[in-house]
Motif scaffolding. Structure first.
Motif, PDB file in Angstrom:
ATOM      1  N   VAL A 100      43.018  62.380 105.356  1.00 16.05           N
ATOM      2  CA  VAL A 100      41.717  61.850 105.705  1.00 16.05           C
ATOM      3  C   VAL A 100      41.196  61.008 104.552  1.00 16.05           C
ATOM      4  CG1 VAL A 100      39.353  62.480 106.302  1.00 16.05           C
ATOM      5  CG2 VAL A 100      41.258  63.815 107.189  1.00 16.05           C
ATOM      6  N   THR A 101      40.601  59.887 104.875  1.00 20.01           N
ATOM      7  CA  THR A 101      40.185  58.941 103.837  1.00 20.01           C
ATOM      8  C   THR A 101      38.909  59.410 103.179  1.00 20.01           C
ATOM      9  OG1 THR A 101      38.942  57.689 105.450  1.00 20.01           O
ATOM     10  CG2 THR A 101      41.198  56.990 105.059  1.00 20.01           C
ATOM     11  N   LYS A 102      39.053  59.984 102.016  1.00 13.31           N
ATOM     12  CA  LYS A 102      37.914  60.341 101.181  1.00 13.31           C
ATOM     13  C   LYS A 102      38.380  60.337  99.750  1.00 13.31           C
ATOM     14  CE  LYS A 102      38.686  65.330 101.558  1.00 13.31           C
ATOM     15  NZ  LYS A 102      38.083  66.620 101.896  1.00 13.31           N
ATOM     16  N   PRO A 103      37.496  59.988  98.822  1.00 14.40           N
ATOM     17  CA  PRO A 103      37.903  59.918  97.419  1.00 14.40           C
ATOM     18  C   PRO A 103      38.374  61.274  96.928  1.00 14.40           C
ATOM     19  CG  PRO A 103      35.744  58.915  97.763  1.00 14.40           C
ATOM     20  CD  PRO A 103      36.094  59.630  99.019  1.00 14.40           C
ATOM     21  N   ILE A 104      39.425  61.287  96.116  1.00 15.53           N
ATOM     22  CA  ILE A 104      39.928  62.521  95.548  1.00 15.53           C
ATOM     23  C   ILE A 104      38.938  63.065  94.533  1.00 15.53           C
ATOM     24  CG2 ILE A 104      41.219  61.343  93.733  1.00 15.53           C
ATOM     25  CD1 ILE A 104      43.318  63.518  93.953  1.00 15.53           C
ATOM     26  N   GLN A 105      38.701  64.334  94.543  1.00 15.40           N
ATOM     27  CA  GLN A 105      37.793  64.968  93.603  1.00 15.40           C
ATOM     28  C   GLN A 105      38.592  65.611  92.489  1.00 15.40           C
ATOM     29  OE1 GLN A 105      34.522  64.651  93.934  1.00 15.40           O
ATOM     30  NE2 GLN A 105      34.790  63.513  95.828  1.00 15.40           N
ATOM     31  N   ASN A 106      37.960  65.793  91.334  1.00 12.64           N
ATOM     32  CA  ASN A 106      38.623  66.441  90.208  1.00 12.64           C
ATOM     33  C   ASN A 106      38.967  67.871  90.591  1.00 12.64           C
ATOM     34  OD1 ASN A 106      39.637  66.996  87.747  1.00 12.64           O
ATOM     35  ND2 ASN A 106      37.660  67.276  86.739  1.00 12.64           N
TER      36      ASN A 106
ATOM     37  N   LYS B 150      36.260  53.505  89.692  1.00 10.06           N
ATOM     38  CA  LYS B 150      35.811  52.447  90.610  1.00 10.06           C
ATOM     39  C   LYS B 150      36.967  51.540  91.007  1.00 10.06           C
ATOM     40  CE  LYS B 150      31.085  52.414  88.784  1.00 10.06           C
ATOM     41  NZ  LYS B 150      30.029  51.622  88.110  1.00 10.06           N
ATOM     42  N   ILE B 151      37.850  51.230  90.039  1.00 11.83           N
ATOM     43  CA  ILE B 151      39.011  50.383  90.349  1.00 11.83           C
ATOM     44  C   ILE B 151      39.944  51.098  91.319  1.00 11.83           C
ATOM     45  CG2 ILE B 151      41.057  49.301  89.364  1.00 11.83           C
ATOM     46  CD1 ILE B 151      39.454  48.780  86.832  1.00 11.83           C
ATOM     47  N   PHE B 152      40.177  52.395  91.085  1.00 16.52           N
ATOM     48  CA  PHE B 152      41.035  53.166  91.992  1.00 16.52           C
ATOM     49  C   PHE B 152      40.450  53.188  93.403  1.00 16.52           C
ATOM     50  CE2 PHE B 152      42.437  55.937  88.164  1.00 16.52           C
ATOM     51  CZ  PHE B 152      43.233  54.897  87.720  1.00 16.52           C
ATOM     52  N   GLU B 153      39.135  53.334  93.493  1.00 16.77           N
ATOM     53  CA  GLU B 153      38.490  53.358  94.802  1.00 16.77           C
ATOM     54  C   GLU B 153      38.604  52.001  95.489  1.00 16.77           C
ATOM     55  OE1 GLU B 153      36.352  54.690  98.100  1.00 16.77           O
ATOM     56  OE2 GLU B 153      37.460  55.708  96.505  1.00 16.77           O
ATOM     57  N   TYR B 154      38.468  50.930  94.710  1.00 16.47           N
ATOM     58  CA  TYR B 154      38.636  49.595  95.277  1.00 16.47           C
ATOM     59  C   TYR B 154      40.063  49.406  95.777  1.00 16.47           C
ATOM     60  CZ  TYR B 154      38.952  44.495  95.510  1.00 16.47           C
ATOM     61  OH  TYR B 154      39.170  43.205  95.929  1.00 16.47           O
ATOM     62  N   GLY B 155      41.034  49.877  95.005  1.00 16.53           N
ATOM     63  CA  GLY B 155      42.427  49.790  95.444  1.00 16.53           C
ATOM     64  C   GLY B 155      42.676  50.598  96.702  1.00 16.53           C
ATOM     65  N   ARG B 156      42.068  51.783  96.792  1.00 19.22           N
ATOM     66  CA  ARG B 156      42.231  52.600  97.990  1.00 19.22           C
ATOM     67  C   ARG B 156      41.691  51.884  99.221  1.00 19.22           C
ATOM     68  NH1 ARG B 156      39.351  55.518 101.254  1.00 19.22           N
ATOM     69  NH2 ARG B 156      37.431  55.059 100.131  1.00 19.22           N
ATOM     70  N   GLN B 157      40.534  51.250  99.070  1.00 19.90           N
ATOM     71  CA  GLN B 157      39.945  50.547 100.208  1.00 19.90           C
ATOM     72  C   GLN B 157      40.815  49.383 100.652  1.00 19.90           C
ATOM     73  OE1 GLN B 157      36.036  49.472  98.862  1.00 19.90           O
ATOM     74  NE2 GLN B 157      35.249  51.574  98.914  1.00 19.90           N
ATOM     75  N   ASN B 158      41.405  48.652  99.690  1.00 15.51           N
ATOM     76  CA  ASN B 158      42.291  47.544 100.047  1.00 15.51           C
ATOM     77  C   ASN B 158      43.537  48.038 100.762  1.00 15.51           C
ATOM     78  OD1 ASN B 158      41.793  44.550  98.779  1.00 15.51           O
ATOM     79  ND2 ASN B 158      40.642  46.116  97.682  1.00 15.51           N
ATOM     80  N   ILE B 159      44.127  49.111 100.258  1.00 15.02           N
ATOM     81  CA  ILE B 159      45.310  49.680 100.913  1.00 15.02           C
ATOM     82  C   ILE B 159      44.963  50.150 102.313  1.00 15.02           C
ATOM     83  CG2 ILE B 159      46.972  51.579 100.793  1.00 15.02           C
ATOM     84  CD1 ILE B 159      46.800  51.382  97.750  1.00 15.02           C
TER      85      ILE B 159
ATOM     86  N   ARG C  84      44.596  61.800  88.258  1.00 10.58           N
ATOM     87  CA  ARG C  84      44.371  60.411  88.657  1.00 10.58           C
ATOM     88  C   ARG C  84      44.626  59.440  87.514  1.00 10.58           C
ATOM     89  NH1 ARG C  84      38.377  60.654  90.895  1.00 10.58           N
ATOM     90  NH2 ARG C  84      38.219  61.981  89.038  1.00 10.58           N
ATOM     91  N   PHE C  85      44.364  59.876  86.291  1.00 16.83           N
ATOM     92  CA  PHE C  85      44.454  58.967  85.149  1.00 16.83           C
ATOM     93  C   PHE C  85      45.784  59.076  84.405  1.00 16.83           C
ATOM     94  CE2 PHE C  85      40.114  60.404  85.866  1.00 16.83           C
ATOM     95  CZ  PHE C  85      39.482  59.203  86.114  1.00 16.83           C
ATOM     96  N   GLY C  86      46.551  60.085  84.686  1.00 16.82           N
ATOM     97  CA  GLY C  86      47.848  60.260  84.052  1.00 16.82           C
ATOM     98  C   GLY C  86      48.355  61.663  84.299  1.00 16.82           C
TER      99      GLY C  86
END
Length: 493
Positions: free
Chosen positions: A104-110, A48-57, A399-401
């Motif tokens: 394209v702006t979409k959340p990265i999937q595993n 959720k934090i990563f997604e919030y950061g993506r939206q701000n960027i 995404r996490f490391g």
């Protein structure tokens, strides 16, 4: 002064006691293979934090894009007002399709990869400058050109595919790109993968500072302590296991200590491991074959099953673990540069799999770490011995490391420091149905068949290249094949 010292000691006791109690409680849960679900909640919060950061960027990028188009339109002449209006229209439409890195702006999937699945160039299977596997590409080229052979006339354009191959290698080399860190589509707040996004807005700056404090001041000391306890437990535990005279009891004790050791080590990295298809878990007297991204692969798989390990003999931190493991169970360590030792390794492999009481041997046939995007050539040695092969596919969520170990760039201690300061290690492990070699199947074909199954399940790119190209030049035979092919073209054959 005595009073102040007493007060300081009392306060330190009040703070250290609950912290140490929490650490040992975590270690106890790890050794038992239990979890309270805190790590998974922690990983979900990070998403959720990563997604919030993506939206701000994205918002800042849209503003920058709009300002850029506005300034360009203002510089144009008044007579071109219609084109100015079109600029404004375009600027309102295009930003919705842009993202942090232009995707394209979409959340990265595993499982999504940037430099593995989304290639800059489009290659064809009959590309010349590749190892010729079983002559398949040569046959395809012959079939494509058999209509033109009767009336062949040499033209300079006949050599352009060589030029094309060279340009493609310059733009995007299929081999060297597999030994570099995986590019992320979204920023994960880690400084080693950023583009100064932490300073793009004050909100992201606050989040990044808080994250930096959590990773370096809270998580890293706790992780180092848990890892230290795990290593001490490993050395002492296997030392006691090694002196047990009864073999059956020693096997059971080794299984117990083996799993507990690697569960502690994985817990020190905040590892979240998802195992799939448990019915295909490797059994004794066989080979467990997996793709290789990091030395942590061993710890990840060993949390669920005991293995005999085979690999290059190391010094330092890995050497301590290797010597401790060898005291209690049969493992095979060898020197990569010793050709005579390879024969001894093959002999020991056959002896190992012939004993049904021995645990399965964990093998990484690639021989080197690949960056979690691909599977490269499997060495045929372990597929010539015989026995059952248990394929396993491992895929890390970058995404996490970034779990990839670039051994030519980082030492083991540097790599462990990077892992200890990452958010977490999140991965999926798939056990695949056991496979055996067919009667008329060569060891190379069998190795390629196993490799393709692992690549397909893990969502990885299946490559024919040898991973040892990381350390050495291409084989002379490959160059000679390309020279022969070029000569045939010149002669019109």
């Amino acid at each position: 002064m005595v009073l102040l010292a007493s007060i300081g000691a009392f306060l330190s006791m009040l703070t250290l006691t609950p912290i140490l109690s929490l650490m040992f409680f975590i270690i106890f849960l790890a050794s038992m293979g239990k979890s309270l679900g805190v790590r998974r909640m922690y990983v979900q919060l990070l998403v959720k934090i990563f997604e919030y950061g993506r939206q701000n960027i994205e918002i800042v990028r849209k503003k920058q894009y709009a300002n850029l188009n506005t300034s360009e339109c203002e510089d144009s002449s008044p007579a071109k007002s219609e084109s100015s209006d079109s600029c404004t229209t375009d600027s309102s439409a295009k930003p919705s399709e842009t993202s942090v890195n232009g995707d394209v702006t979409k959340p990265i999937q595993n499982g999504d990869i940037a430099n593995g699945g989304n290639s800059v160039i489009s290659r064809v299977e009959s590309l010349i400058l590749l190892p010729d596997v079983e002559g398949v590409r040569s046959k395809s080229r012959e079939s494509n050109n058999e209509d033109d052979n009767d009336s062949f006339e040499f033209n300079l354009s006949n050599c352009l595919d060589y030029v094309r191959s060279g340009m493609e290698a310059i733009i995007e080399d299929e081999v060297t790109s597999r030994f570099e860190a995986e590019e992320l589509k979204n920023w994960n707040l880690l400084t080693r993968t950023n583009r100064h996004y932490e300073f793009i807005s004050w909100r992201l700056t606050v989040i990044w500072v808080i994250g930096f404090f959590i990773r370096y001041v809270i998580l890293m000391p706790c992780r180092v302590f848990i890892c230290f306890v795990g290593v001490v437990y490993c050395v002492i535990g296997f030392a006691f296991v090694g002196i047990i005279p009864n073999r059956q009891l020693r096997i059971k004790a080794n299984d117990y200590v083996f799993k507990h050791t690697f569960r502690m080590i994985c817990r020190s990295l905040s590892a979240v491991i998802n195992f799939h298809n448990l019915e295909y878990k490797p059994k004794n007297c066989g080979f467990c074959v997996a793709n290789h991204t990091t030395p942590i692969d061993i710890a990840v798989l060993s949390t669920d099953h005991s293995y005999s390990l085979i690999g290059q003999r190391h010094g330092g931190f890995l050497g301590v673990l290797q010597r401790a493991l060898a005291r209690a169970s049969p493992h095979i360590w060898f020197e990569r540069a010793e050709a005579k030792d390879r024969m001894a390794v093959a002999k020991r492999l056959k002896e190992h799999v012939s004993d049904p009481t021995n645990p399965p041997i964990l093998i990484f046939p690639e021989g080197t770490c690949i960056n979690n995007t691909s599977v490269m050539q499997f060495k045929k040695g372990s597929f010539e011995v015989g026995g059952v092969i248990y394929p396993v596919a491992i895929k890390y969520d970058a995404r996490f490391g970034d779990a990839f170990w670039n051994s030519s760039k980082y030492s083991m201690m540097q790599y462990l420091y990077m892992m200890m300061t990452s958010w977490a290690i999140v991965c999926d492990v798939w056990y695949l149905p056991p496979m055996t070699r067919d009667e008329n199947e060569s060891a190379i074909d069998f190795a390629n068949r196993v490799k393709s199954v692992i690549a397909k399940q893990g969502g990885l790119v299946d490559l024919v290249w040898d991973g040892q190209l990381k350390r050495m030049k291409p084989k002379k035979e490959w160059k000679e094949k390309q020279q022969e092919e070029f000569t045939k073209r010149l002669k019109g054959e």
